[in-house]
Write an enzyme that holds these catalytic residues in place. Structure first.
Site, mmCIF file in Angstrom:
data_model
loop_
_atom_site.group_PDB
_atom_site.id
_atom_site.type_symbol
_atom_site.label_atom_id
_atom_site.label_comp_id
_atom_site.label_asym_id
_atom_site.label_seq_id
_atom_site.Cartn_x
_atom_site.Cartn_y
_atom_site.Cartn_z
ATOM 1 N N ASN A 160 36.940 36.312 37.353
ATOM 2 C CA ASN A 160 37.505 35.209 38.130
ATOM 3 C C ASN A 160 38.307 34.292 37.219
ATOM 4 O O ASN A 160 37.964 34.073 36.051
ATOM 5 C CB ASN A 160 36.441 34.452 38.929
ATOM 6 N N ILE A 161 39.409 33.789 37.773
ATOM 7 C CA ILE A 161 40.328 32.918 37.034
ATOM 8 C C ILE A 161 40.535 31.667 37.880
ATOM 9 O O ILE A 161 41.175 31.720 38.933
ATOM 10 C CB ILE A 161 41.680 33.630 36.780
ATOM 11 N N GLU A 162 39.922 30.570 37.436
ATOM 12 C CA GLU A 162 39.974 29.347 38.226
ATOM 13 C C GLU A 162 41.184 28.499 37.861
ATOM 14 O O GLU A 162 41.905 28.786 36.900
ATOM 15 C CB GLU A 162 38.664 28.565 38.043
ATOM 16 N N CYS B 138 39.529 35.458 42.571
ATOM 17 C CA CYS B 138 38.226 36.087 42.343
ATOM 18 C C CYS B 138 38.352 37.284 41.407
ATOM 19 O O CYS B 138 39.430 37.884 41.283
ATOM 20 C CB CYS B 138 37.639 36.583 43.659
ATOM 21 N N GLU C 224 37.230 40.285 41.833
ATOM 22 C CA GLU C 224 37.568 41.517 42.552
ATOM 23 C C GLU C 224 39.084 41.635 42.729
ATOM 24 O O GLU C 224 39.681 42.690 42.505
ATOM 25 C CB GLU C 224 36.907 41.527 43.938
ATOM 26 N N CYS D 238 33.832 37.815 48.609
ATOM 27 C CA CYS D 238 34.223 36.867 49.654
ATOM 28 C C CYS D 238 35.072 37.581 50.710
ATOM 29 O O CYS D 238 35.488 38.731 50.528
ATOM 30 C CB CYS D 238 34.986 35.694 49.039
ATOM 31 N N CYS E 104 38.602 38.812 49.552
ATOM 32 C CA CYS E 104 38.513 40.020 48.724
ATOM 33 C C CYS E 104 38.181 41.243 49.580
ATOM 34 O O CYS E 104 38.680 42.338 49.320
ATOM 35 C CB CYS E 104 37.478 39.844 47.620
#
Ligand code: THU
Length: 138
Positions: free
Chosen positions: A52-54, A63, A65, A96, A99
């Site tokens: 995940n890359i916020e 996310c 995935e 989620c 995804c």
């Protein structure tokens, strides 16, 4: 383990979960501190991983995935056979809704998602179980 795309003759479910665990260590999650890793196999058994890359603008977060799927598609993959997802909750991590829809776009007929717990145990789900009667133009 090498996390770049490789052609693998035989990658076991446990290998895929291990790759997802390794990918998780690369998560960029300074806002939630919730680190997720994913590893998938495409139709040629090529391995792709994601984390995940916020973003400070939370909605821009991607996310694990989707990071893995988009990496794979950008490298020429067109179908996804299997994807493992790992986070650090005691219970296996489920994808989620967004995804799930993205996975529906590329899943093979025999697609499976492995939702893994940190102890390596996992539950397996078909696309139909994840997103019944999903939207598609096909
Ligand atoms: N996240 C994933 O990467 N995958 C999931 O299946 C659920 C949520 C990420 C998004 C965000 O960075 C953090 O987990 C908390 O929602």
């Amino acid at each position: 383990m090498d996390l770049t795309a490789t052609t693998a003759k035989q990658i076991s479910d446990q290998d895929l979960i291990q790759a997802a665990s390794l990918a998780r260590t690369l998560a960029y999650a300074p806002y939630s501190n919730f680190r997720v890793g994913a590893a998938l196999l495409d139709e040629q058994n090529r391995l792709f991983t994601g984390c995940n890359i916020e973003n400070a603008s939370y909605g821009a977060t991607c996310c694990a995935e989707r990071t893995a799927v988009y990496r794979a598609i950008a490298e020429g993959a067109r179908r996804i056979r299997r994807i493992a997802v790992v986070c650090d909750q005691p219970e296996p991590c489920m994808p989620c809704g967004i995804c799930r829809q993205v996975l529906a776009e590329f899943a093979t007929d025999d697609f499976a998602l492995l939702a893994a717990a940190p102890d390596g145990s996992f539950r397996m789900y078909s696309l139909e179980q994840l997103l019944p009667d999903h939207f598609t133009f096909r």
